[in-house]
Design a protein around this motif. Structure first.
Motif, PDB file in Angstrom:
ATOM      1  N   GLY A  65       0.682  -1.284   0.039  1.00 45.62           N
ATOM      2  CA  GLY A  65      -0.144   0.014   0.221  1.00 45.62           C
ATOM      3  C   GLY A  65       0.699   1.350   0.029  1.00 45.62           C
ATOM      4  O   GLY A  65       0.354   2.378  -0.586  1.00 45.62           O
ATOM      5  N   LEU A  66       1.888   1.235   0.486  1.00 47.04           N
ATOM      6  CA  LEU A  66       2.997   2.504   0.641  1.00 47.04           C
ATOM      7  C   LEU A  66       3.424   2.730  -0.872  1.00 47.04           C
ATOM      8  O   LEU A  66       3.612   3.916  -0.945  1.00 47.04           O
ATOM      9  CB  LEU A  66       4.308   2.170   1.201  1.00 47.04           C
ATOM     10  N   VAL A  68       5.083   8.544  -1.002  1.00 47.57           N
ATOM     11  CA  VAL A  68       6.654   7.975  -0.661  1.00 47.57           C
ATOM     12  C   VAL A  68       7.034   7.194  -1.854  1.00 47.57           C
ATOM     13  O   VAL A  68       8.114   6.500  -1.697  1.00 47.57           O
ATOM     14  CB  VAL A  68       6.772   7.494   0.690  1.00 47.57           C
ATOM     15  N   ARG A  69       6.291   6.604  -2.928  1.00 45.53           N
ATOM     16  CA  ARG A  69       6.680   5.797  -3.943  1.00 45.53           C
ATOM     17  C   ARG A  69       7.992   6.132  -4.349  1.00 45.53           C
ATOM     18  O   ARG A  69       8.961   5.241  -4.518  1.00 45.53           O
ATOM     19  CB  ARG A  69       5.651   5.721  -4.975  1.00 45.53           C
ATOM     20  N   PRO A  70       8.562   7.350  -4.977  1.00 46.05           N
ATOM     21  CA  PRO A  70       9.736   7.592  -5.375  1.00 46.05           C
ATOM     22  C   PRO A  70      10.826   7.426  -4.656  1.00 46.05           C
ATOM     23  O   PRO A  70      11.913   6.675  -4.971  1.00 46.05           O
ATOM     24  CB  PRO A  70       9.645   9.081  -5.715  1.00 46.05           C
ATOM     25  N   PRO A 128       7.489  -4.361  -2.846  1.00 49.27           N
ATOM     26  CA  PRO A 128       6.294  -4.614  -2.214  1.00 49.27           C
ATOM     27  C   PRO A 128       5.840  -5.923  -1.640  1.00 49.27           C
ATOM     28  O   PRO A 128       6.122  -6.883  -2.378  1.00 49.27           O
ATOM     29  CB  PRO A 128       5.624  -4.193  -3.380  1.00 49.27           C
ATOM     30  N   ILE A 129       5.505  -5.967  -0.703  1.00 44.89           N
ATOM     31  CA  ILE A 129       4.948  -7.241   0.270  1.00 44.89           C
ATOM     32  C   ILE A 129       3.429  -7.001   0.475  1.00 44.89           C
ATOM     33  O   ILE A 129       3.078  -5.983   0.860  1.00 44.89           O
ATOM     34  CB  ILE A 129       5.592  -7.485   1.589  1.00 44.89           C
ATOM     35  N   LYS A 130       2.533  -8.092   0.053  1.00 41.07           N
ATOM     36  CA  LYS A 130       1.223  -7.902   0.572  1.00 41.07           C
ATOM     37  C   LYS A 130       0.860  -8.495   1.752  1.00 41.07           C
ATOM     38  O   LYS A 130       1.623  -9.467   2.261  1.00 41.07           O
ATOM     39  CB  LYS A 130       0.525  -8.783  -0.738  1.00 41.07           C
ATOM     40  N   ARG A 131       0.134  -7.756   2.596  1.00 37.67           N
ATOM     41  CA  ARG A 131      -0.327  -8.306   4.002  1.00 37.67           C
ATOM     42  C   ARG A 131      -1.712  -8.945   3.799  1.00 37.67           C
ATOM     43  O   ARG A 131      -2.298  -8.149   3.301  1.00 37.67           O
ATOM     44  CB  ARG A 131      -0.080  -7.239   5.014  1.00 37.67           C
ATOM     45  N   ARG A 132      -1.894  -9.666   4.583  1.00 34.29           N
ATOM     46  CA  ARG A 132      -3.404 -10.483   4.523  1.00 34.29           C
ATOM     47  C   ARG A 132      -4.226  -9.386   5.079  1.00 34.29           C
ATOM     48  O   ARG A 132      -5.416  -9.333   4.532  1.00 34.29           O
ATOM     49  CB  ARG A 132      -3.273 -11.750   5.442  1.00 34.29           C
TER      50      ARG A 132
END
Length: 191
Positions: free
Chosen positions: A69-70, A75-77, A86-90
């Motif tokens: 989500g970040l 803050v993406r750049p 990126p990691i997906k969280r349940r």
């Protein structure tokens, strides 16, 4: 190009942390291997500050696993410049989603390790304000063990972060790097 941006950003972040914190005490930096695949595994008491503190004190280029989500925020750049994955969280997925597929993230993190680089992850999966650790998620262990199964010799470096007056300007932080754990040696000892 990304390495140059990374170096410039880390130099800037080092300056910012020296201004923001009165004292940054680093203990055990000699435990950080100078080379080879490393996973920094730390507690997560201060959201976006924790990866900055580790990055500016560990002495190595380090990428971080970050909540997906970040990557949809301003803050993406910065995440791109730092090489974050990126990691997906349940808990962030739609209601009723039984399984979260992080195969792409695991592959990206394995590639980091295969190039003898380092990445960091916070197994609590959330940042918090309470003084005690939150329940640990299995992602860090799964990434480390699956990399080892692919023949990548993994070293885990535990990192403890402790902030005094973390919400206040000129607070203090203690960064403690624990003794490295070589998973291939640990597995051999168990065999």
């Amino acid at each position: 190009m990304q390495r140059l941006v990374y170096s410039l950003l880390v130099a800037f972040l080092r300056l910012v942390t020296r201004v923001f914190f009165r004292t940054i005490e680093v203990v055990g930096r000699d435990h950080v291997p100078a080379e080879g695949p490393v996973i920094f595994v730390g507690n997560h008491p201060s959201s976006l500050v924790d990866p900055v503190v580790i990055t500016t004190t560990c002495g190595r280029r380090v990428r971080f696993a970050a909540r997906d989500g970040l990557f949809a925020t301003p803050v993406r750049p910065i995440l791109w410049a730092l090489g974050s994955v990126p990691i997906k969280r349940r808990q962030d997925q739609a209601e009723g989603t039984a399984k979260v597929d992080n195969a792409e993230a695991f592959s990206a993190l394995h590639a980091v390790l295969a190039k003898a680089e380092a990445f960091g992850i916070f197994p609590e999966g959330v940042s918090y304000t309470e003084p005690e650790l939150q329940p640990l998620k299995t992602g860090a262990a799964r990434i480390a063990l699956s990399a080892l199964a692919e023949g990548i010799p993994v070293t885990v470096v535990p990192v403890g972060l402790h902030y005094r007056r973390k919400q206040h300007f000129r607070g203090r932080v203690l960064v403690q790097f624990g003794r490295p754990i070589r998973l291939d040696a640990a597995r051999a000892a168990l065999a």
